[in-house]
Design a protein around this motif. Sequence first.
Motif, PDB file in Angstrom:
ATOM      1  N   ASP A 374      48.103  36.397 -27.947  1.00 19.78           N
ATOM      2  CA  ASP A 374      46.870  35.550 -28.071  1.00 19.78           C
ATOM      3  C   ASP A 374      45.816  35.176 -27.216  1.00 19.78           C
ATOM      4  O   ASP A 374      46.568  34.874 -26.062  1.00 19.78           O
ATOM      5  N   GLN A 375      44.689  35.489 -27.361  1.00 13.51           N
ATOM      6  CA  GLN A 375      43.627  35.128 -26.388  1.00 13.51           C
ATOM      7  C   GLN A 375      42.657  34.301 -26.592  1.00 13.51           C
ATOM      8  O   GLN A 375      41.539  34.110 -25.877  1.00 13.51           O
ATOM      9  N   VAL A 376      42.812  33.550 -27.846  1.00 15.33           N
ATOM     10  CA  VAL A 376      41.667  32.846 -28.205  1.00 15.33           C
ATOM     11  C   VAL A 376      41.175  31.693 -27.118  1.00 15.33           C
ATOM     12  O   VAL A 376      40.234  31.424 -26.652  1.00 15.33           O
ATOM     13  N   LEU A 377      42.301  30.861 -26.804  1.00 11.08           N
ATOM     14  CA  LEU A 377      42.057  29.667 -25.778  1.00 11.08           C
ATOM     15  C   LEU A 377      41.792  30.534 -24.447  1.00 11.08           C
ATOM     16  O   LEU A 377      40.881  29.626 -23.785  1.00 11.08           O
ATOM     17  N   ALA A 378      42.112  31.339 -24.058  1.00 11.05           N
ATOM     18  CA  ALA A 378      41.944  32.167 -22.540  1.00 11.05           C
ATOM     19  C   ALA A 378      40.290  32.423 -22.609  1.00 11.05           C
ATOM     20  O   ALA A 378      39.561  32.037 -21.754  1.00 11.05           O
ATOM     21  N   LYS A 379      39.859  32.905 -23.731  1.00 11.57           N
ATOM     22  CA  LYS A 379      38.404  33.183 -23.885  1.00 11.57           C
ATOM     23  C   LYS A 379      37.698  31.765 -23.892  1.00 11.57           C
ATOM     24  O   LYS A 379      36.548  32.053 -23.336  1.00 11.57           O
ATOM     25  N   GLN A 380      38.006  30.825 -24.518  1.00 10.34           N
ATOM     26  CA  GLN A 380      37.414  29.456 -24.573  1.00 10.34           C
ATOM     27  C   GLN A 380      37.300  28.929 -23.313  1.00 10.34           C
ATOM     28  O   GLN A 380      36.058  28.396 -22.837  1.00 10.34           O
ATOM     29  N   ARG A 381      38.184  29.129 -22.260  1.00  5.77           N
ATOM     30  CA  ARG A 381      38.322  28.641 -21.197  1.00  5.77           C
ATOM     31  C   ARG A 381      37.323  29.407 -20.061  1.00  5.77           C
ATOM     32  O   ARG A 381      36.890  28.436 -19.461  1.00  5.77           O
ATOM     33  N   VAL A 382      37.444  30.617 -19.952  1.00  9.06           N
ATOM     34  CA  VAL A 382      36.462  31.250 -19.343  1.00  9.06           C
ATOM     35  C   VAL A 382      34.957  30.902 -19.686  1.00  9.06           C
ATOM     36  O   VAL A 382      34.297  30.745 -18.704  1.00  9.06           O
ATOM     37  N   SER A 383      34.842  30.806 -20.829  1.00  7.36           N
ATOM     38  CA  SER A 383      33.457  30.388 -21.293  1.00  7.36           C
ATOM     39  C   SER A 383      32.968  29.183 -20.634  1.00  7.36           C
ATOM     40  O   SER A 383      31.779  28.751 -20.152  1.00  7.36           O
ATOM     41  N   GLU A 384      33.901  28.109 -20.735  1.00  9.23           N
ATOM     42  CA  GLU A 384      33.615  26.745 -20.190  1.00  9.23           C
ATOM     43  C   GLU A 384      33.533  26.781 -18.929  1.00  9.23           C
ATOM     44  O   GLU A 384      32.657  26.124 -18.096  1.00  9.23           O
ATOM     45  N   LEU A 385      34.455  27.549 -17.931  1.00  3.93           N
ATOM     46  CA  LEU A 385      34.487  27.480 -16.466  1.00  3.93           C
ATOM     47  C   LEU A 385      33.196  28.171 -15.984  1.00  3.93           C
ATOM     48  O   LEU A 385      32.762  27.710 -14.767  1.00  3.93           O
ATOM     49  N   SER A 386      32.686  29.290 -16.606  1.00  2.35           N
ATOM     50  CA  SER A 386      31.509  30.122 -16.261  1.00  2.35           C
ATOM     51  C   SER A 386      30.263  29.360 -16.216  1.00  2.35           C
ATOM     52  O   SER A 386      29.508  29.410 -15.398  1.00  2.35           O
ATOM     53  N   ARG A 387      30.176  28.048 -16.941  1.00  2.00           N
ATOM     54  CA  ARG A 387      29.177  27.106 -16.949  1.00  2.00           C
ATOM     55  C   ARG A 387      29.130  26.195 -15.711  1.00  2.00           C
ATOM     56  O   ARG A 387      28.291  25.523 -15.180  1.00  2.00           O
ATOM     57  N   ASP A 388      30.396  25.907 -15.567  1.00  2.00           N
ATOM     58  CA  ASP A 388      30.873  24.846 -14.464  1.00  2.00           C
ATOM     59  C   ASP A 388      31.021  25.407 -13.158  1.00  2.00           C
ATOM     60  O   ASP A 388      30.277  24.568 -11.940  1.00  2.00           O
ATOM     61  N   TYR A 389      31.221  26.604 -12.905  1.00  2.51           N
ATOM     62  CA  TYR A 389      31.303  27.340 -11.764  1.00  2.51           C
ATOM     63  C   TYR A 389      30.407  28.565 -11.827  1.00  2.51           C
ATOM     64  O   TYR A 389      30.721  29.532 -12.144  1.00  2.51           O
ATOM     65  N   PRO A 390      29.175  28.409 -11.236  1.00  7.89           N
ATOM     66  CA  PRO A 390      28.359  29.543 -11.198  1.00  7.89           C
ATOM     67  C   PRO A 390      28.781  30.875 -10.543  1.00  7.89           C
ATOM     68  O   PRO A 390      28.357  31.813 -10.732  1.00  7.89           O
ATOM     69  N   GLU A 391      29.550  30.637  -9.453  1.00  7.43           N
ATOM     70  CA  GLU A 391      30.216  31.929  -8.649  1.00  7.43           C
ATOM     71  C   GLU A 391      31.542  32.362  -9.227  1.00  7.43           C
ATOM     72  O   GLU A 391      32.227  32.852  -8.304  1.00  7.43           O
TER      73      GLU A 391
END
Length: 446
Positions: A374-391
Amino acid sequence: MGVLVGESTTGPGNLALGVADQTQSTSAMYEVFGNEMRSAGFNCILGPCCDVNLNPASPIIDTRSFGDMPDKVSAHAAAAVRGLASSSIISCAKHFPGHGDTHGDTHRDIPRVDKSYEELKENDLAPFQAAVDAGVDLIMTSHILYPQIDPNAPATLSRAILQHVLRDNMGFDGIIISDSMNMGAIQNHYTPVDAAVQAMKAGITMIMLSEEHYDHSDAYLDKQLAMIHGLVSAVEDGSLDEKIIDDALERVVRFKLEKLVPMSLYEPLNIAANTQVARNAALSGVTWIRGGVDLNEKKIYLLNVTPHQSYHNLMNPRGIGPNQAVAAFDVLKKELEQQHSQIEFVTMDTLPSTDDGVLVVVTENHPLPGEDFDQVLAKQRVSELSRDYPELVVVALRSPYDLLEFSDVKHYLCAHSPRPESAQAAVSVLLGKEAAARGQAVCRVE
């Protein structure tokens, strides 16, 4: 026939082998497979996988494929066949006529690929033709419906596909072996006897009564015995021509006499050399698909975005894998701790609030038979973090296809593999100790 396990040199997997487009590396890796399997008493490997990753959402092929470009998959499929031949191991191209453009998993049900023969020939069939031209010994069929060639039967049960396409048009004269007849695609639609009889009539040489035990029921052995006895009864009552059985038997016996090479059991192996082949192949598969950083002098905040519950089926009893006792993330974490002094492991609840370092998140995935990592939650987390952490830096211990969903991720390092050596190679690149692979990418994700 053998299954690669952790005690053998598994290498980084086909997708990582394909990414650097070094066919000599693929041939060398498959020669290692063959030598190690022969030393343990096996004479056949059910590989290479010749499927083309034409559908990034395919739930079962993924890293089992050499990539999503038919010409490159063809080149590496042929190289793999040659590598196995160099080690005197029987090779098997699978899953004919192609499992890479499906939305379903044949372990569960019958997928449908609605393509013309010309479309298949240009894309899906090309690697199989390359394997045939390279001298592949066996071809394994898929339980997939191709309605524009045969509207009624999946490939394993289709004479139009096995005889007209594979034998007549592609010139394959070797052994045609079925994929497991215990998979959902067959079990859910046919009785064991009907499936076996239809497969033999279609042109199957060998029926695989696989060890893959999907339902864990007490009737498992009974089903397999029923298939064998059913074939005998079908010949006796005239519903299956005995000549079909005789022809298949003659082909198998002739193959054994002409192709099988006597071997000594437990021959000495140079494991160190084999391991180095695998490490080199793994490193060649690590690529900065987007961006790129050197974290050697920086503090690293390391986060695994894959939920703990996703790992429950990593050690899979069904035979085809991944049979990996230690998760790729755990290997990467240990390697980082040994090589880097400024590392802090964080969770979603303890994310860094300062900019004194770089947040590195790890994604991981494993193609599993009949179930999902299962990768659903992992993808959601990456999408959220990429907006909060630009680098933000994403390290993908898997195929690169999740990058299609990460438009805001600036730095994306892909190992194209969840194998341990690929996790170690990713650390070397991440810390600037090794250069990332260069050359044309094997997967079109940008």
